[in-house]
Design an enzyme around this catalytic site. Sequence first.
Site, mmCIF file in Angstrom:
data_model
loop_
_atom_site.group_PDB
_atom_site.id
_atom_site.type_symbol
_atom_site.label_atom_id
_atom_site.label_comp_id
_atom_site.label_asym_id
_atom_site.label_seq_id
_atom_site.Cartn_x
_atom_site.Cartn_y
_atom_site.Cartn_z
ATOM 1 N N LYS A 255 5.176 4.295 -1.042
ATOM 2 C CA LYS A 255 5.384 5.626 -1.620
ATOM 3 C C LYS A 255 6.747 6.218 -1.257
ATOM 4 C CE LYS A 255 0.448 6.572 -1.992
ATOM 5 N NZ LYS A 255 -0.753 7.174 -1.369
ATOM 6 N N GLY B 116 0.821 -1.202 0.000
ATOM 7 C CA GLY B 116 0.000 0.000 0.000
ATOM 8 C C GLY B 116 0.857 1.254 0.000
ATOM 9 N N SER B 117 0.359 2.278 0.675
ATOM 10 C CA SER B 117 1.007 3.593 0.604
ATOM 11 C C SER B 117 2.356 3.670 1.294
ATOM 12 C CB SER B 117 0.073 4.659 1.178
ATOM 13 O OG SER B 117 -1.048 4.817 0.330
ATOM 14 N N THR B 118 2.730 2.650 2.090
ATOM 15 C CA THR B 118 4.084 2.683 2.649
ATOM 16 C C THR B 118 5.128 2.609 1.529
ATOM 17 O OG1 THR B 118 4.114 0.267 2.970
ATOM 18 C CG2 THR B 118 3.358 1.617 4.818
#
Length: 488
Positions: free
Chosen positions: A220, A216-218
């Site tokens: 990024k 997920g957004s980790t």
Amino acid sequence: MNKPLRRISIFCGLLVLALLVRTNWLQYVKAEELSTRKENRRVQIAQYATERGNIIVEGKPITRSDVTDGSDYKYKRGYLDGPLWAPVTGYASQAFGSTQLESLEDGILTGNDDRLFFDRTIGMFTGEKKQGGNVVTTLNAAAQKAAFDKLGSKKGAVAAIDPRTGAILALVSTPSYDPTSFAGNSKADEKAWVELKDSEDKKLVNRALRETYPPGSTFKVVTAAAALENGVVTDINAPTDTEDPYILPGTKTELVNHAPGCGKASLNEAMRVSCNSVFANMGDKVGRDNMVKTAEKFGFNNDKIDTPVRAFASVYDKTMSRDGNAQSSIGQFNTAATPLQMAMVTAAIANNGKLMKPYMVDQLQSPNVDVIEKHEPQEMSRPLSPENAKKVRDMMVNVVETGTGGKAKIKNTVVGGKTGTAQHGEGNKKRPYAWFISYAENSDGSSPVAVAVVIEDSEADREDISGGGLAAPVAKAVMEAVLQSNKG
């Protein structure tokens, strides 16, 4: 000598020669194969005839040897606070074999390792009974307990690393199991094993090392590192050219943002509120091949990361389409990572762009506690420059100070982090995975701890804040435990 006697003599000589050849063949050529056959009970009886050495955490054993009643095995393995340490020790069972440190360091623990030959020889003359050596780990007991207690009944995992050395400080997987419950070979041990093996919760799986999840957004932070390293972004506070809504390249599909104000948002602001569109756009501009290169420098696509327990390979797809790369740049599509991998990502950023090889065995000891092997920290790669690592840290600090990671704040301590919610299941219908990655700094700016937390099938909403709400408090507890230990 008459002819019949001569023939008999020759025949008998050939029989003796055949017997000698057969004996030497069995004794020297086939010896190892025969001695390691699972059907050879004498080997197992010998293995459990003496007390097994211990696995050590901060000078104290987390294992023991128990006397076995009613069995030809004299001793069996016992564990102190087994569920807490099972992801580290693995198990050693008379009936069901061994895993993890118990398996990999079996030679030291049983005393059969060639490096203990001198100790065994001396024991023959002094009359001392044979003993196993010890395996001394890098684990921090307070950090391990903090992670385990904070996860509680939740299904998930925690990996924590010292960024400066690569030493693993905590490795937790829940729900866990007690290796003592099936360490013997009784009916009770068999029942406990069957219940664990057939458990829907997969308690025997080490989720920290051997389960991969969409990050997920980790992820990024990896995309941010790639954008900076490839010159796509130089000023993290400058507006980007990202439109909102953002259309995935080569498609008519809109990429949904779960935060307002993402149109033309800077990289710093996009990290703070977790804009999907900005990071998908950055990943597209970097390009698939350069995204792969950066991800691999952090450890992705590497199936030989040994701690010494081997971790499953985390994946960044090398062959996906352009729109697939854009989606993977926000930690979805084909991207998958272990908690250890995301702790490694965080550690590299915290350590000025230098990734140290993760390890959890500090030294191996002989029965008299002499050091026979000591691990020396090793650099694994340099995914990003010190200057760009500082820029990513600044963005991660912003996430904790003013963004979605506020529940990881620690008083009078610089903390950087990133939340993440990873969709999964057909049509993304299953509850998302809640992620949080973070690091904490000492007063001198160095970082003693980097943490990755994942919580499965939580009651979280499909918002990035879920990672901040559920996983961030776990990471905070681990960081506080390490910081407090360092003060002591």
